[in-house]
Every structure is written in C-alpha cells, then in structure tokens.
Design an enzyme around this catalytic site. Structure first.
Site, PDB file in Angstrom:
ATOM      1  N   LYS A   1       0.869  -1.177   0.000  1.00 18.28           N
ATOM      2  CA  LYS A   1       0.000   0.000   0.000  1.00 18.28           C
ATOM      3  C   LYS A   1       0.907   1.228   0.000  1.00 18.28           C
ATOM      4  O   LYS A   1       1.190   1.805   1.056  1.00 18.28           O
ATOM      5  CB  LYS A   1      -0.909  -0.006   1.232  1.00 18.28           C
ATOM      6  CG  LYS A   1      -1.921  -1.156   1.234  1.00 18.28           C
ATOM      7  CD  LYS A   1      -2.897  -1.035   2.386  1.00 18.28           C
ATOM      8  CE  LYS A   1      -3.876  -2.201   2.410  1.00 18.28           C
ATOM      9  NZ  LYS A   1      -4.775  -2.244   1.237  1.00 18.28           N
TER      10      LYS A   1
ATOM     11  N   ARG B   1      -9.634 -12.281   1.148  1.00 18.65           N
ATOM     12  CA  ARG B   1     -10.404 -13.370   0.525  1.00 18.65           C
ATOM     13  C   ARG B   1      -9.641 -14.693   0.579  1.00 18.65           C
ATOM     14  O   ARG B   1     -10.250 -15.749   0.632  1.00 18.65           O
ATOM     15  CB  ARG B   1     -10.766 -12.975  -0.921  1.00 18.65           C
ATOM     16  CG  ARG B   1      -9.577 -12.761  -1.813  1.00 18.65           C
ATOM     17  CD  ARG B   1      -9.923 -11.972  -3.071  1.00 18.65           C
ATOM     18  NE  ARG B   1     -10.075 -10.536  -2.788  1.00 18.65           N
ATOM     19  CZ  ARG B   1     -10.367  -9.625  -3.709  1.00 18.65           C
ATOM     20  NH1 ARG B   1     -10.569  -9.985  -4.966  1.00 18.65           N
ATOM     21  NH2 ARG B   1     -10.490  -8.349  -3.377  1.00 18.65           N
TER      22      ARG B   1
HETATM   23  N1  BES Z   1      -7.954  -4.451   3.827  1.00 14.77           N
HETATM   24  C1  BES Z   1      -8.109  -4.016   2.498  1.00 14.77           C
HETATM   25  C2  BES Z   1      -9.439  -3.315   2.235  1.00 14.77           C
HETATM   26  C3  BES Z   1      -9.683  -2.029   2.966  1.00 14.77           C
HETATM   27  C4  BES Z   1      -9.463  -0.815   2.352  1.00 14.77           C
HETATM   28  C5  BES Z   1     -10.227  -2.032   4.238  1.00 14.77           C
HETATM   29  C6  BES Z   1      -9.736   0.363   3.015  1.00 14.77           C
HETATM   30  C7  BES Z   1     -10.489  -0.859   4.922  1.00 14.77           C
HETATM   31  C8  BES Z   1     -10.253   0.340   4.299  1.00 14.77           C
HETATM   32  C9  BES Z   1      -8.014  -5.209   1.544  1.00 14.77           C
HETATM   33  O1  BES Z   1      -7.179  -6.237   1.953  1.00 14.77           O
HETATM   34  C10 BES Z   1      -7.451  -4.721   0.253  1.00 14.77           C
HETATM   35  O2  BES Z   1      -6.338  -4.295   0.252  1.00 14.77           O
HETATM   36  N2  BES Z   1      -8.242  -4.783  -0.817  1.00 14.77           N
HETATM   37  C11 BES Z   1      -7.834  -4.361  -2.099  1.00 14.77           C
HETATM   38  C12 BES Z   1      -8.147  -5.442  -3.091  1.00 14.77           C
HETATM   39  C13 BES Z   1      -7.602  -5.177  -4.463  1.00 14.77           C
HETATM   40  C14 BES Z   1      -6.099  -5.351  -4.454  1.00 14.77           C
HETATM   41  C15 BES Z   1      -8.247  -6.153  -5.431  1.00 14.77           C
HETATM   42  C16 BES Z   1      -8.617  -3.094  -2.429  1.00 14.77           C
HETATM   43  O3  BES Z   1      -9.817  -3.067  -2.182  1.00 14.77           O
HETATM   44  O4  BES Z   1      -8.011  -2.149  -2.890  1.00 14.77           O
HETATM   45 MN    MN Z   2      -5.162  -5.943   1.386  1.00 14.63          MN
END
Ligand code: BES
Ligand code: MN
Ligand code: ZN
Length: 505
Positions: free
Chosen positions: A282, A357
């Site tokens: 991130k 997931r």
């Molecule tokens: N934990 C995150 C999702 C999230 C984002 C939770 C903001 C709370 C606040 C999750 O693991 C994630 O990183 N999801 C990605 C998936 C993508 C790489 C397909 C996302 O939603 O950007």
């Molecule tokens: Mn993630």
C-alpha cells in the site's frame, strides 16, 4: 514509555482494570440530588415528567425553548444552565421527534447526551423518563446509547473523561433494569471488539488475538487455537501463504457458544492483524496507517460470541477466525505464486493485497468441514471498492438467500448498522478465471462484488451472507454510537439478528 519493571507492572495493572465506567440505576424516584437533570419532549408535543417540576422551572423551559427554537425535533437538545426552581445546575431537554423510534435511534439520543456531558466534571445525572412511550425499552436503550458513546480506549494514553453516575426514573424501573442487563452483554461484546481493533498491530497479532479469545472460556465458550503446524496438517495453504511473510505465525481461532441443540450458525471473520499489502504494498495514500483495523471482522465475530455467552443466549453460534499478518519479507508470498486451499482449490495470487479473501477461503471451508453450520455469515474489511460505493454508513451485503437478506437488513435498520445489498453475479465471477490455477484472487471491475464472488467459491451449498465492513470499523470523527477510533461495527447487528433467530422459534 519507560521499560522499568515497575512501570511495566503498573501498565499491566492498568490494562487489567476496566476503564472508568458509567453507572446506571433504574428507579421509580430520584435518590441522589442530580447536578444535571434530563427531560424528554415529543416534537411540538408533550414534555414528559413536566408535572414533577415547579411552575417556575416549566415557565423557564417554555421561554428557553422559544428562544432557542427548540421544538423537540429528534435529536435536538435544549440546555438551560442554573435552572429556576431546581438544585441541579444544568437541565437538558432532548427532542424525541414525532415518530416511533428504532433501538438505534434511541441509542443515538443517549450518545448525544454523553457527548454533551463528556467534557463536564464528574456528575450525577438524573434522567426523567416517566411517561415516555415504551418506557422500559426506551430507558434501557437510552442507557445503552450513553454507554456506547462514553467508551474510551486508554491503553496508550489515560482517558481524561470522568465516569458519570446516572439515575433513570420511570415506573417500570425493574423491567428497564433487566433489559439493560441484556444490552450490557452486547456492550461487552462491542467493547471487546473495539479494544482489540484499537490495539496497534504491534500488540494485536495472531498469537495475542488467540490469547484474548481464550479469555472467553470463563463464560463457557469452547475456544480452540490452531497454530501453524495444525494448519499445515489441514493443508490450509491460503492462510499459511498470506501469513508466511511475518515473524508472527498465522493461526485459526474458533470460539463456540453452544446455547442450543440446533445446528450451529457460523460467523467467519477476517483477521488480518496488519495489512501492508504485501509485495503489492500500500504505497500510495494513507490507508496503510489504518490497517491495524484489518482484523475488525474477526473482532466483531468474537465480540458477538461474547455477547451471546454473557447472556447465556439460547443460540448455537461458532466464530471462526483465520488470523495472519500480511507483511513484506524474504519469506513473503510473491505476486504470481499459486496457493492451494484446504478445500483443494488452487489460487493464482495476482495481487498480494487481496489477502482477505484468501484467508477467508480457508476459514469458510473450515467452518463447513468441521461444524456443518445451518448458515454462514462472514464479516470482513474486504475492499476499498466497498468504501467508495457505500461510504462508512452502510455495510455491503452480499447474499443469494432472500430470508437472510431480509432479516439481516431489518436487524441493521433496528440497531442503526445499516446494510445495503450489492450484486453477486456470475459475470463478476468470470473475471476470476486463471490460466494456470482454478481461480485467481483479483478481477478487473467492481471490486467488492468480485471479492464476494471469490468467497462464494468456498461456501459450497451453505446458506451464506457476506458483510463487507471496510470503512465501518474505524471512525475518524466519531459517529452516533462510538467516539473516534474503533466502532465494533457489526456486534450489535449480529447480536440482534441472533437473538431474533432464537425468539422466532
Ligand atoms: N484491507 C483491504 C481493504 C480495505 C481498504 C479495508 C480500506 C479498509 C479500508 C483489503 O485487503 C485490500 O487491500 N483490498 C484491495 C483489493 C484489491 C487489491 C483487489 C482493495 O480493495 O483495494
Ligand atoms: Mn489488502
Ligand atoms: Zn486487507
């Protein structure tokens, strides 16, 4: 913070002590002289308990209401300092609106009062609820709302607010007291979830999460902890794969409250104790700063089990919590790796940041394989896409089960943790086709629905609903029910729904 043994033992003592808590007493008459007196008013209508006040007080309320354009609109507050004819130094009138209120709306009124009084020094608060419709339920829910909003997390900095003492006056005081006790069990579950989510990722990792869960055995909850070796025996390659970049080993924790002989209801919670994204780190924006909260789903399902156990609720509910820290290291999962889940399906990891997931795939399979649940609900801070679609006020609900959709949506309406249904459609699932494995873990369009379709691959033919609580688990401003920080979102919803399931029989 210093590291002397003395300071550490002080810290341990502080952690063991419950934070200064508000106290509530329900009575038919005021016992102590309140420093703040609270009244309720229907919109453009009755001011309840008015007959217990002096004429001079009533006259002053009328004049003040007019001056402040206070009509009793839902959530409106009228504050009068040094009120005539009363010993109390402050009088607060709270508007009830002109409609029947849901439980959540009553909680929110309690929250408004808590906010109003938060900065004031220690106080005796008298709440006059005589005559308010459904008085016992109202009083109990109002108290619940005050308590939910008065929560403070004091692990890293002592709380500055002083606990207040509340007396709630109504004819049905005994019934109100009983209702309040049931709600305090729910509250304990909410606070547990908040405490765990507020703890930093340095303090809350799979091992320490498991220790917290073990604490529930005192309540008669059966707690099981699977460590890495156990996960290996069960070939839970997805959970192991996500966790292998971290020094802190992945675990799977199960907490089972068997309060009835029915087939269990399984609650599966995402427990990523920190989500760096892994090699798909991130890197932009500030979202990484909030990723200690990526175990909120697991905290929510554990808190719900606590709430049920504390009330000895006649429900059979099992929380399954896959736990891992998603880190970058020499040993970490690589983009492009293929993992084999406990169920035997292979997954091409096209993005290491779509880790939730992956661990849920193993958690969902484990719940089915070992508990044969009548229904599964998973709770996960799963996608940024959900936050963009629904914001922080609504939880994303995905399910093909019409009854679960109706009942969960209703429970959400009642408690004010609202759900909005989003599509589970085969077209989104098609995006998950991989050339080298049974499926891959990311698609290219509607992120929240694609993620839900991925989970659907792992629920077999179970009745199932998926709750995407991304964005709901933390509030930077405070909301109707919680101060800034972790919200414990979902515990009230699931507790209400579970209790409803039990009473429907
Ligand atoms: N934990 C995150 C999702 C999230 C984002 C939770 C903001 C709370 C606040 C999750 O693991 C994630 O990183 N999801 C990605 C998936 C993508 C790489 C397909 C996302 O939603 O950007
Ligand atoms: Mn993630
Ligand atoms: Zn995540």
């Amino acid at each position: 913070m210093t590291k002397s043994p003395f300071a550490l033992s002080l810290l341990a003592a502080a952690l063991a002590m419950p934070a200064a808590a508000e106290t509530f007493h329900f009575d038919t008459q005021l016992k102590d002289d309140p420093t703040t007196l609270v009244l309720f008013q229907q919109q453009d209508g009755e001011l309840y308990s008015q007959n217990t006040l002096a004429q001079s007080t009533n006259n002053q309320i009328l004049r003040a209401a007019e001056a402040a354009q206070f009509t009793g609109k839902q959530g409106q507050l009228l504050e009068i300092l040094a009120p005539n004819g009363l010993k109390a130094s402050r009088l607060v009138v709270i508007g009830l609106g002109d409609d029947a209120l849901t439980e959540g709306e009553i909680n929110a009124l309690g929250g408004k009062l808590a906010d109003k009084l938060a900065a004031k020094p220690q106080q005796q608060v008298g709440i006059l609820a005589q005559g308010v419709p459904n008085g016992a339920d109202f009083a109990a829910q109002f108290a619940h709302g005050v308590e939910l909003k008065s929560y403070r997390y004091a692990r890293y900095k002592p709380s500055t607010s002083e606990a207040k003492h509340y007396q709630v006056i109504l004819d049905n005081a005994e019934v109100a007291n009983q209702r309040h006790q049931a709600l305090q069990a729910v509250e304990a579950g909410v606070f547990m979830a908040r405490d765990m989510t507020n703890a930093t990722a340095g303090d809350m990792y799979p091992g320490s999460f498991a220790e917290e869960a073990k604490g529930l055995s005192e309540l008669g909850v059966k707690v099981k902890v699977l460590d890495r070796a156990d996960l290996e025996k069960l070939n839970m390659g997805a959970l192991i794969g996500v966790g292998k970049g971290s020094e802190r080993e992945p675990k799977l924790v199960v907490a089972h409250w068997q309060g009835s002989e029915d087939a269990p209801i399984a609650l599966v919670g995402k427990g990523i104790t920190f989500d760096s994204g892994g090699y798909n780190i991130k890197a932009t924006g500030t979202s990484i700063v909030h990723m200690k909260s990526d175990m909120a789903g697991a905290a929510t399902v554990l808190g719900t089990v606590k709430a049920m156990a504390m009330q000895k609720a006649p429900v059979n509910v099992v929380a399954v919590m896959p736990l891992a820290e998603n880190m970058v290291s020499e040993r970490a999962l690589r983009p492009g790796d293929v993992l084999v889940t406990g169920e035997g399906k292979s997954v091409e990891v096209t993005n290491t940041d779509a880790e939730g997931r992956l661990i849920l795939a193993d958690g969902l399979w484990y719940a089915r394989e070992f508990y044969q649940p009548q229904m599964i609900i998973d709770v996960a801070t799963l996608t940024g896409s959900k936050v963009r679609a629904l914001g922080r006020e609504f939880t994303g609900l995905f399910s093909d089960d019409a009854t679960m959709v109706t009942e969960l949506t209703y429970a959400g309406e009642r408690v004010g943790e609202k759900l909005w249904r989003l599509p589970l459609a085969p077209a989104f699932g098609d995006e998950l086709k991989s050339d080298i494995a049974d499926l891959k873990n990311t698609g290219k369009s509607a992120g929240a629905s694609v993620a839900a379709m991925f989970l659907k691959e792992f629920v077999g033919d179970s009745r199932w609903a998926h709750l995407d609580i991304a964005g709901d688990a933390l509030t930077s401003t405070g909301n109707d029910f919680a101060p800034k920080g972790a919200t414990g979102h979902g515990v009230r919803l699931l507790s209400y729904w579970l209790t409803d399931q039990a009473s429907a029989k």
